[in-house]
Scaffold this motif. Structure first.
Motif, PDB file in Angstrom:
ATOM      1  N   SER A  28       0.680  -1.339  -0.008  1.00  0.00           N
ATOM      2  CA  SER A  28      -0.086  -0.020   0.088  1.00  0.00           C
ATOM      3  C   SER A  28       0.843   1.416  -0.187  1.00  0.00           C
ATOM      4  N   LYS A  33      -7.835   7.142  -1.925  1.00  0.00           N
ATOM      5  CA  LYS A  33      -8.741   6.422  -1.246  1.00  0.00           C
ATOM      6  C   LYS A  33      -8.603   6.761   0.329  1.00  0.00           C
ATOM      7  N   SER A  35      -7.882   5.609   3.910  1.00  0.00           N
ATOM      8  CA  SER A  35      -7.135   4.434   4.499  1.00  0.00           C
ATOM      9  C   SER A  35      -7.725   3.532   5.259  1.00  0.00           C
ATOM     10  N   ARG A  65      -8.533  -7.891   4.794  1.00  0.00           N
ATOM     11  CA  ARG A  65      -8.966  -8.412   3.455  1.00  0.00           C
ATOM     12  C   ARG A  65     -10.443  -7.617   3.005  1.00  0.00           C
ATOM     13  N   ARG A  68     -10.040  -4.228   2.066  1.00  0.00           N
ATOM     14  CA  ARG A  68      -9.558  -4.042   0.784  1.00  0.00           C
ATOM     15  C   ARG A  68     -10.712  -4.023  -0.320  1.00  0.00           C
ATOM     16  N   TYR A  72     -11.384   0.336   0.576  1.00  0.00           N
ATOM     17  CA  TYR A  72     -10.260   1.122   1.478  1.00  0.00           C
ATOM     18  C   TYR A  72      -8.624   0.815   0.658  1.00  0.00           C
ATOM     19  N   ASN A  73      -7.971   1.743   1.120  1.00  0.00           N
ATOM     20  CA  ASN A  73      -6.468   1.454   0.700  1.00  0.00           C
ATOM     21  C   ASN A  73      -6.216   0.798   2.165  1.00  0.00           C
ATOM     22  N   ALA A  74      -6.221  -0.486   2.055  1.00  0.00           N
ATOM     23  CA  ALA A  74      -5.726  -1.140   3.338  1.00  0.00           C
ATOM     24  C   ALA A  74      -4.311  -1.545   3.611  1.00  0.00           C
ATOM     25  N   SER A 135      -1.941 -11.179   5.187  1.00  0.00           N
ATOM     26  CA  SER A 135      -1.700 -10.362   3.913  1.00  0.00           C
ATOM     27  C   SER A 135      -1.069  -9.051   4.286  1.00  0.00           C
ATOM     28  N   ASP A 137       1.828  -6.215   4.499  1.00  0.00           N
ATOM     29  CA  ASP A 137       2.752  -5.453   3.405  1.00  0.00           C
ATOM     30  C   ASP A 137       4.111  -5.627   3.833  1.00  0.00           C
ATOM     31  N   ILE A 711      -8.762  -8.164  -4.551  1.00  0.00           N
ATOM     32  CA  ILE A 711      -8.645  -6.783  -4.830  1.00  0.00           C
ATOM     33  C   ILE A 711     -10.094  -6.295  -5.739  1.00  0.00           C
TER      34      ILE A 711
END
Length: 876
Positions: A28, A33, A35, A65, A68, A72-74, A135, A137, A711
Motif C-alpha cells: 500500500s 482512497k 485508508s 482483506r 480492501r 479502502y486503501n488497506a 496479507s 505489507d 482486490i
C-alpha cells in the motif's frame, strides 16, 4: 476444463500466496482512497507461531482483506518486538553452550552475538504467518530496534525527561533474580499457593517479655529494623517507647505504632523489613527506619544478613528454622494460603527490592487516555473491558522503565565526575550540555559515562502505531498523516495495561490524537478441559501441522467458528475438520457446476427462475446481516452466517432445485446466473477463507493474469430484499420436508410421482413456489381444492392443510392400522393428563407454569386426536 477430484490445499495455497506476493497485492502507498490501517501486535523476535497467534492474526487478516474489498486503501504493517528479557536470556544460554560467560564480554561483543542471533532466528514467526495467509505489507516489516525506531524511543525519553515526566530515584521495585533486572508491576502475575506461617518471638529489651510476630518469610528477619503494632491494641499499649531484639542477629529495633497494622491478623504485631516489602518500605520512610538490604541481585543472601551469606533465599528459609528453634524464638508453624508474585517473563518468584531506577510519571499521561475511552472516542469490543481499563487508569502507578540488561535501547543519560548527569541524544550532545552547565569541571568527552541500563521493551512498543510511520522523528510526513490513526487494534486482554493503555497515552502525548478507533480483544485459546494451551501442559497443537492436515482455510475457519470477541476459545481439532469439510463442500459444488453441459437453445425452467430469484434476495439479506456483524466486530457470527448461506442455501437447496436431469444440459441463462451467484459467495467468503475462494473465482470465469479476488469488490450490503419472498421460500422448504417425510414413512420411492392437494376454501392461491415443490418432490400435479379429500394423508403448514392422496404405492389397510395405533397412544396419553388436571391438590399446589404446561399438553393432544380421527375416516 480438467478439475481435480479432490481439493489439494497445500498446492493451491502455495500457488496463490506466491501470486499475491509477486503481484505486490499486499502493498500500500498513500492515494486518494480512504485508508484502513492495522498494525500487527509485534510478536517477540524469539517467538514461534502458537495458537494465540493463529487466532489473533486470522482476525486481523479477515478485517484487512474485507477492508480492501470494501474499497479502502488497506494496510497491515508487520514487525517484531526485540523482547529485551527473553532475547537476552536466549543469547546468554546460547553463549553458555559455547562455554562463553556474558560477564567476560564487553557490551559491544555481547550485542554482536545478539544481533547475529536475531538475524538467524528473528524472522521465523513472520515466515510462519505467511502459511496462514496473512496479507501484510511485508515490504514495510519493522523491528523495534531498527535504527529509526530506536531513535524515536530515545527522542521520546529525552522529551519526557525535559518535561519533568521521567525521573531517577531509589524506589521499591519488582526484582527478577533470574533475569537480574527490575520489571514493572504489570509484568508480575500472582499464584495462590500453600505456604507456611511462622510465628517467631522477639524479646523486649530490659524485660523478660516477648512479642510474637507471624511471617511467611522468616529469612527476611535478618533485615528487620522495627516491630509495629496498632496504637489502639490493648495488648501492646504498655510497650510504647520500648525496643525489641531481632532474633539471631541480636539487633535492637524500635517498637512503633501505626494504624496500618490489622490487630486481627496473626498476633497483631508485624516485623518491619523496609528493604524487602513494599508496605514495610513506606512505613520505613514514615518513621525514618534503617534500611538493610540482605539479598544479592541473584536472590542469595549477602553479607548484610550476617548469617547464611551466599545461600539462596529459599534454601535460607529452610535453614533459618532450626536456628530459630535452637535459639528459643520459634513459637509454632501453621499452614497458610497466600498469593505469590511471579515474573511474567521468567516465571521466577519476584523479590521486592530497593533499587535506583528510572521512572515515568504516569498520572499526567493517564488522564487524557482515560477520557477518550470513557467518552467512547475509542471503542472496546467487547465493552466489558472498558471497566477493567478505567479501574487501572484511575489507580495507575509510576512506570519503572529501566532494565538491567544490554539488549535494548540504552538510556541516554550520561554521568559526570561530580555525580551529576545530563540527558542527551548522543555523547557529543551530552558533552556540549555538560560543558555549558559545569564549566568549572573542565570536562573531556571521555569523562562522560553513559547509563548501563536499557529501557523497558514496552517503552518502544507504546510508540508502535506512530513509529512504524516515522511519526516521532518526522511528525508531519505524508505516510503518517495518511495512515494514522489506525482503524483497529486486535490484541489480547492480558496486555491491556502493558500496551493498549500506553499506546493511547503516547498517541495523545505526542500526536494529540488517538492511535486507533477500535480495539478488538481476543479470548484465550483453551483446550476442551478449559486449560490454557501451553507447551508445558503439552496441550497445544503445532499450528503448522494443523495447516498441513486441514489446510490454512480450514484452520482459519476452525479458529473463528466459536470465537466471539473477548470470550475464550475452547479449541478442538474437529473445528478445523469442519473447516476442511466446508472447503470440500465448496469444491464439490464447483466441480458439479463446471461439469454441466450448457445449451443456449433451451428456455429457463420456472422452478430455476424462482430459486435463483430467491437466492439473490437471500444473498442481499445475508450481506446486510454480515455488514452489521462486522460493524459490531461479531466476526464469528459473520463467518457462520456466510457458512450457512453457502452450505445450506446454495449447496443443499439451490443446486438441488436447478441441477439438470441426469445427462441433460442446463440452459445458458440459468448457468450464467448460477456462476454470478457463486462468484458473489466466493467474494463474501474470501476474507475468511482466502485460498479456495481465489482458486474458484479464477475458475468460474476468465480473468486477466493481474486480477485477483482480494482486490475485487465485496457484494453490496445495502441492496433491497423481499422479506415475504424469503418467508414463502422458507415455508416451501418445510412443505418439501413434510412431503419427503411422508414418502419415507410410506416407503414411496422418489422416482414414483405423487399428487399434492392443497385445501384453499377461499381460493386464495399463491402458486409461485409450486414449481419448486414439483421439482424437489417429484409431484405429478398440484391441485387446489375447497373440501377435504377422502383417502389421503395430510399435514398442516402455516394454517394451510396439504394432502397426498393414497396411491397404489401405499397399502391402505397398513396405513389405517398405523393411524389407529397412533390414535390409541394419543388417547391413553390424554387420559393421563386429564387425571393429573382433575387432581385439585396438584392444580392448587403446583406452580402456575407447571399447570399451564399440562393444559397445553391436553389441548395439543386433543387437536392431534381430531386430525388422526379424520385421517382414519378419510381412509375407511
Amino acid at each position: 476444463m480438467e478439475i481435480a477430484a479432490k481439493y489439494e490445499s497445500q498446492q493451491i495455497e502455495n500457488k496463490w500466496y506466491r501470486f499475491w506476493m509477486e503481484h505486490h497485492l499486499f502493498e500500500s502507498t498513500p492515494n486518494k482512497k480512504e485508508s484502513y490501517t492495522i498494525v500487527i501486535p509485534p510478536p517477540n523476535v524469539t517467538g514461534v507461531l502458537h495458537m494465540g497467534h493463529m487466532l489473533n492474526n486470522t482476525i486481523q487478516d479477515v478485517l484487512i482483506r474485507r477492508a480492501r474489498m470494501m474499497g479502502y486503501n488497506a494496510l497491515w504493517v508487520p514487525g517484531t518486538d526485540h523482547a529485551s528479557i527473553a532475547t537476552e536470556a536466549k543469547v546468554v544460554d546460547l553463549l553458555k553452550q559455547k562455554g562463553i560467560d556474558k560477564n567476560a564480554l564487553s557490551r559491544e561483543e555481547f550485542l554482536d552475538h545478539a544481533w547475529q542471533w536475531r538475524e538467524k532466528h528473528g524472522g521465523i514467526i513472520l515466515q510462519q504467518l505467511k502459511k496462514l495467509g496473512a496479507s501484510c505489507d511485508w515490504s514495510r516489516t519493522k523491528f523495534t530496534m531498527d535504527s529509526e525506531m530506536s531513535e524515536s524511543v530515545i527522542d521520546v525519553f529525552i522529551d519526557l525527561f525535559n518535561k519533568g515526566k521521567i525521573y531517577r530515584g531509589v524506589r521499591m521495585v519488582n526484582w527478577d533474580p533470574k533475569a537480574l533486572t527490575a520489571i514493572s508491576d504489570e509484568e508480575v502475575f500472582y499464584k495462590e499457593e500453600q505456604s507456611k506461617l511462622f510465628y517467631v518471638r522477639y524479646k523486649i529489651v530490659d524485660s523478660d517479655e516477648y512479642v510474637t510476630i507471624a511471617t511467611t518469610r522468616p529469612e527476611t528477619i535478618l533485615g528487620d529494623t522495627a516491630v509495629c503494632m496498632h496504637p489502639d491494641d490493648e495488648r501492646y499499649k504498655h510497650l510504647h517507647g520500648k525496643k525489641a531484639i531481632v532474633p539471631l542477629v541480636n539487633r535492637e529495633v524500635p517498637l512503633i505504632f501505626d494504624e496500618y497494622v490489622d490487630p486481627e491478623f496473626g498476633t497483631g504485631a508485624l516485623k518491619i523489613t523496609p528493604a524487602h516489602d513494599i508496605n514495610d518500605y513506606h512505613i520505613g520512610i514514615k518513621y525514618k527506619l534503617q534500611t538493610i538490604n540482605i539479598f544479592n541481585d541473584n536472590g542469595t543472601l549477602n553479607e548484610n544478613a550476617t548469617l547464611l551469606s551466599g545461600v539462596d533465599r529459599f534454601e535460607a528459609r529452610k535453614a533459618i528454622i532450626p536456628l530459630l528453634e535452637d535459639a528459643g524464638n520459634l513459637v509454632k508453624i501453621e499452614e497458610y494460603t497466600n498469593k505469590i508474585g511471579y515474573s511474567e517473563r521468567t516465571n521466577e518468584v519476584i523479590e521486592p527490592k530497593l533499587s535506583l531506577q528510572w521512572f515515568c510519571d504516569m498520572a499526567s499521561l493517564a488522564k487524557p487516555a482515560l477520557d477518550v475511552v470513557v467518552e467512547d472516542e475509542i471503542h472496546f469490543y467487547p465493552e466489558k473491558f472498558k471497566n477493567t481499563y478505567i479501574h487501572w487508569m484511575e489507580n495507575v502507578k509510576d512506570w519503572c522503565i529501566s532494565r538491567q540488561l544490554w539488549w535494548g535501547q540504552r538510556i541516554p543519560a550520561y554521568y559526570l565526575p561530580n555525580q551529576e548527569f545530563v540527558v542527551a541524544k548522543s555523547v557529543e550532545e551530552a558533552y556540549a550540555i555538560a560543558q555549558k552547565k559545569f564549566p568549572e569541571l573542565n570536562l573531556q568527552i571521555a569523562d562522560l559515562n553513559q547509563d548501563e541500563d536499557v529501557m523497558d521493551t514496552w517503552f518502544s512498543s507504546w510508540l508502535w502505531p506512530i513509529s512504524v510511520f516515522d511519526g516521532i522523528r518526522n511528525p508531519n510526513n505524508e505516510e503518517f498523516n495518511y495512515y494514522y490513526p489506525t482503524a483497529a487494534l486486535v490484541t489480547a486482554p492480558e496486555i491491556i495495561f502493558f500496551w493498549v493503555a500506553r499506546m493511547i497515552m503516547a498517541g495523545l502525548e505526542w500526536k494529540k490524537c488517538i492511535p486507533f478507533k477500535d480495539v478488538y480483544f481476543t479470548g484465550i485459546v483453551r483446550d476442551k478441559l478449559k486449560r490454557k494451551m501451553s507447551k508445558s501442559l503439552g496441550n497445544s497443537p503445532d499450528p503448522l501441522l494443523l495447516i498441513d492436515q486441514y489446510g490454512a482455510d480450514g484452520v482459519r475457519f476452525g479458529m473463528l467458528v466459536s470465537s466471539p470477541a473477548g470470550n475464550d476459545l475452547l479449541f478442538d481439532e474437529s473445528m478445523c475438520e469442519q473447516g476442511r469439510n466446508f472447503s470440500n463442500k465448496i469444491w464439490n459444488a464447483y466441480r458439479l457446476i463446471k461439469g454441466w453441459e450448457v445449451d443456449d437453445q433451451i428456455d429457463q425452467p420456472e422452478h430455476t427462475r424462482v430459486a435463483l430469484k430467491w437466492m439473490n434476495h437471500r444473498i442481499n439479506q445475508t450481506m446486510a446481516e454480515v455488514h452489521d456483524d462486522f460493524v459490531k466486530y461479531r466476526l464469528s457470527e459473520a463467518q457462520m452466517v456466510i457458512y450457512k448461506l453457502i452450505w445450506d442455501d446454495f449447496c443443499s437447496c439451490l443446486l438441488e432445485v436447478i441441477k439438470p436431469a441426469y445427462q441433460k444440459p442446463i440452459d445458458a441463462k440459468s448457468y450464467q446466473e448460477i456462476i454470478d451467484i457463486f462468484e458473489k459467495l466466493m467474494l463474501s467468503l474470501h476474507p475468511f477463507m482466502p485460498f479456495i475462494t481465489e482458486e474458484i473465482w479464477h475458475g468460474l470465469i476468465e480473468h486477466t493474469e493481474e486480477q485477483s479476488i482480494m482486490i475485487s469488490e465485496m457484494p453490496q450490503h445495502d441492496l433491497p430484499f423481499e422479506e415475504k419472498l424469503l418467508q414463502r421460500f422458507a415455508q416451501t422448504q418445510k412443505i418439501v420436508e413434510e412431503i419427503r417425510r411422508i414418502r419415507a414413512q410410506k416407503n414411496i420411492a422418489q422416482k414414483n410421482p405423487i399428487k399434492l392437494l392443497i385445501l384453499s376454501p377461499e381460493n386464495s392461491t399463491d402458486t409461485e413456489m409450486d414449481s419448486v415443490i414439483i421439482k424437489l418432490c417429484n409431484i405429478s400435479k398440484v391441485q387446489y381444492i375447497d373440501t377435504k379429500p377422502l383417502q389421503a394423508i395430510s399435514f398442516i403448514q402455516q394454517n394451510r392443510e396439504y394432502f397426498v392422496p393414497l396411491t397404489e404405492h401405499v397399502n391402505k389397510d397398513e396405513e389405517i392400522a398405523k393411524l389407529q395405533a397412533e390414535l390409541a397412544y394419543a388417547e391413553k396419553f390424554l387420559n393421563s393428563v386429564k387425571m393429573k388436571l382433575s387432581n385439585q391438590n396438584f392444580v392448587n399446589s403446583a406452580p402456575e407454569q407447571v399447570v399451564a404446561i399440562e393444559r397445553k399438553k391436553q389441548a395439543d393432544t386433543e387437536a392431534k386426536i381430531k386430525i388422526l380421527t379424520e385421517q382414519i375416516a378419510a381412509l375407511s
